[in-house]
Design a protein around this motif. Structure first.
Motif, PDB file in Angstrom:
ATOM      1  N   THR A  93       0.992  -1.417  -0.042  1.00 23.68           N
ATOM      2  CA  THR A  93       0.231   0.430  -0.294  1.00 23.68           C
ATOM      3  C   THR A  93       0.620   0.779   0.201  1.00 23.68           C
ATOM      4  O   THR A  93       0.438   2.372  -0.799  1.00 23.68           O
ATOM      5  N   GLU A 123      -9.944  -2.938  -0.271  1.00 21.20           N
ATOM      6  CA  GLU A 123     -10.981  -2.606  -1.113  1.00 21.20           C
ATOM      7  C   GLU A 123     -11.108  -1.797  -0.307  1.00 21.20           C
ATOM      8  O   GLU A 123     -11.787  -0.528  -1.004  1.00 21.20           O
ATOM      9  N   LYS A 124     -11.347  -1.559   1.451  1.00 20.19           N
ATOM     10  CA  LYS A 124     -11.216  -0.290   1.645  1.00 20.19           C
ATOM     11  C   LYS A 124     -10.921   1.698   0.993  1.00 20.19           C
ATOM     12  O   LYS A 124     -11.392   2.363   1.434  1.00 20.19           O
ATOM     13  N   GLY A 126      -9.756   1.415  -1.394  1.00 12.26           N
ATOM     14  CA  GLY A 126      -9.703   2.187  -2.727  1.00 12.26           C
ATOM     15  C   GLY A 126      -8.952   1.709  -4.026  1.00 12.26           C
ATOM     16  O   GLY A 126      -8.649   2.521  -5.064  1.00 12.26           O
ATOM     17  N   ASP A 129      -7.576  -1.979  -7.644  1.00 17.29           N
ATOM     18  CA  ASP A 129      -7.377  -2.003  -8.508  1.00 17.29           C
ATOM     19  C   ASP A 129      -5.627  -2.035  -9.265  1.00 17.29           C
ATOM     20  O   ASP A 129      -5.271  -2.346 -10.138  1.00 17.29           O
TER      21      ASP A 129
END
Length: 265
Positions: A93, A123-124, A126, A129
């Motif tokens: 991340t 997911e949370k 964003g 992708d």
């Protein structure tokens, strides 16, 4: 660690870690299962675990690791990173947030519980992708040769039974000119700090872990595994033996942690 009875029990060479589970000797085929059980237990509290073991400093060390990687910010420049043993997506991340839109990361971890935490976080945030999560073994990565621009691993390689094999796999999947970065707890090199660190590690961390999770044993293993990990110079030698070039390392916080850097040339 100099002057430390508990630290002196360890500091094995890399191949010996294949049969060490903390200070216990186990069958090589048993070690991975035992390590997996530890991380199934602590997956939901992984960041808290690292906070306990480092006094919160792991966040600064990880930021420094990503700064050393310097993922390209140019929008059109593709940059693909493999983050191994990074199930919660902590390092990955940071990397995609620091890099441009064409920076992507694949998180590979042998532990499904850790990967589940990572997918939920991506997911949370964003980032689904740009982050992909793959279950796989560091000793036998499920990726083709020369697939990645960089390989990162933070506080995970000491849990791999065959470290030498994991390093060879890291070299295999990197493109020519690719970067290898490994952040790991290491050997304290400041007189006096080693004893304070041992006292905190062996007494406070398992006790705090017991209060928070009801079981201090996973934390005891993690403390012991740090003491079994090869010291900085020996690990740098193992990286060279795996075929890497320009191998260097930098200690953080008096050697409590160390960032190893190398290139696939």
């Amino acid at each position: 660690m100099t002057g430390s009875t508990q630290g002196d029990r360890s500091r094995t060479r890399g191949p010996e870690m294949a049969t060490s589970f903390g200070f216990r000797n186990v069958a090589r085929e048993q070690k991975q299962t035992l390590v997996n059980d530890v991380f199934h237990q602590v997956a939901d509290r992984y960041d808290l675990m690292n906070d306990l073991m480092s006094g919160g400093m792991h966040r600064l060390w990880k930021d420094a690791m990503v700064a050393a990687l310097a993922p390209p910010r140019a929008q059109g420049r593709r940059f693909k990173v493999l983050d191994v043993a990074g199930g919660t997506g902590d390092i990955a991340t940071r990397i995609v947030n620091q890099g441009g839109a064409a920076t992507h990361a694949v998180v590979c971890d042998i532990n499904g519980s850790m990967l589940s935490v990572g997918r939920d976080r991506a997911e949370k945030a964003g980032l689904a992708d740009r982050l992909r999560f793959v279950e796989g073994n560091a000793e036998d990565l499920p990726f083709p040769d020369a697939s990645f621009d960089a390989y990162t691993i933070a506080f995970g390689i000491r849990n791999v039974p065959r470290i030498d094999q994991a390093l060879r796999e890291a070299r295999r999947v990197l493109k020519r000119g690719g970067r290898f970065l490994c952040l790991e707890f290491s050997q304290v090199d400041v007189a006096g700090l080693d004893r304070i660190y041992d006292q905190f590690s062996f007494n406070a961390i398992p006790a705090i872990g017991r209060v928070i999770t009801g079981d201090g044993e996973p934390y005891r293993y993690l403390v012991e595994s740090i003491r079994k990990f090869p010291h900085q110079e020996r690990f740098a030698e193992m990286i060279r033996e795996a075929g890497f070039s320009r191998v260097t390392y930098r200690n953080y916080s008096g050697g409590i942690a160390c960032l190893h850097s190398a290139w696939a040339i």
